[in-house]
Design an enzyme around this catalytic site. Structure first.
Site, PDB file in Angstrom:
ATOM      1  N   PRO A  89       0.801  -1.230   0.000  1.00 23.91           N
ATOM      2  CG  PRO A  89      -0.882  -1.571   1.585  1.00 23.91           C
ATOM      3  CD  PRO A  89       0.441  -2.121   1.123  1.00 23.91           C
ATOM      4  CD  GLU A 116      -1.312  -6.257  10.171  1.00 26.34           C
ATOM      5  OE1 GLU A 116      -1.071  -5.039  10.133  1.00 26.34           O
ATOM      6  OE2 GLU A 116      -2.442  -6.734   9.970  1.00 26.34           O
ATOM      7  NE  ARG A 154      -5.014  -5.131 -22.486  1.00 27.58           N
ATOM      8  CZ  ARG A 154      -5.197  -4.043 -23.218  1.00 27.58           C
ATOM      9  NH1 ARG A 154      -4.338  -3.031 -23.117  1.00 27.58           N
ATOM     10  NH2 ARG A 154      -6.216  -3.954 -24.068  1.00 27.58           N
ATOM     11  CG  ASP A 169      -5.864  -0.097 -24.274  1.00 35.27           C
ATOM     12  OD1 ASP A 169      -6.899  -0.553 -24.787  1.00 35.27           O
ATOM     13  OD2 ASP A 169      -4.819  -0.760 -24.109  1.00 35.27           O
TER      14      ASP A 169
END
Length: 248
Positions: A89, A116, A154, A169
């Protein structure tokens, strides 16, 4: 290119690597993926890879020693060195430009954190880059690793049915970093809703202008920050600015 994925749940990657158009990249060897379980490098009968955090608190922390042994084995198996990427994160947010850079590179060692987190000493010594999908927390880094692999696969030649598909895209520089426009297919009318007349006109200039305006409209509504970035980069034309002014 080769990606080595360090994960406590390698079985999660089986269906991912075998389904969809991106499987072509893995089957052809354009993108090689090797899976490594740190439990295979843990000591003791229980193959423990986590322990309680010093200082107290909830949850468990991934221990540095099994990860270090796993990393040593990966480096011995690779012909070329590769950066170590931890999905976390606190990492830098992965975006389209980043995916394009990875797609043109030689790969990486992807560490999927769990619990954690990972012992900071391992991060300080071995991790070159931390990446995040956004401002939310997942139960582990596997989904983030799959997202990076999918974005890279891709973009490889021959993977998509149409070589030009990825040029349209959202976020692509070919679209000046704007979001993509809406798309329609048969039938021409469905539940009282008709395909926009511009798309049925056969007039290429009208079609392209309609698509450009829909991209501008969607981007201004959903991601005004991208409009600001396109404007700062000089990517918006006078017609674009006039249309945006009409939107208010």
């Amino acid at each position: 290119m080769r990606f080595d994925v360090v994960t406590l749940f390698p079985e999660l990657f089986g269906p991912f690597l075998e389904c969809g158009v991106t499987r072509r990249a893995y089957e052809s060897g354009q993108v090689q993926v090797r899976l490594w379980n740190p439990r295979d490098f843990a000591a003791g009968n229980y193959r423990r890879v986590d322990d309680r955090p010093f200082g107290g608190g909830p949850g468990m922390v991934m221990m540095p020693e099994p990860l270090a042994r796993c990393l040593e084995a990966i480096r011995a198996d690779r012909a070329e060195p590769a950066p170590v990427v931890l999905f976390s994160p606190v990492g830098r947010k992965l975006d389209h430009a980043g995916a394009e850079r990875w797609s043109a590179g030689e790969g990486a060692i992807l560490l999927c954190g769990r619990y954690e987190g990972v012992d900071q000493r391992f991060i300080d010594r071995h991790v070159d880059l931390q990446l995040s999908l956004g401002d939310f927390v997942l139960s582990g880094g596997e989904i983030a690793a799959m997202a990076l692999l999918d974005a890279v696969a891709r973009l490889q030649p021959g993977v998509l049915g149409d070589e030009d598909s990825h040029q349209f895209d959202s976020f692509n520089p070919a679209l000046d970093g704007l979001l993509d426009c809406p798309h329609y297919t048969r039938p021409e009318e469905w539940e009282g809703q008709r395909v926009p007349a511009e798309l049925l006109s056969g007039h290429h200039a009208r079609i392209e202008r309609w698509r450009r305006e829909r991209r501008l409209e969607a981007t201004a509504r959903e991601r005004p920050d991208l409009i600001a970035a396109a404007r700062a980069a000089g990517r918006l034309t006078g017609s674009d600015e006039a249309f945006l002014a009409q939107l208010g």
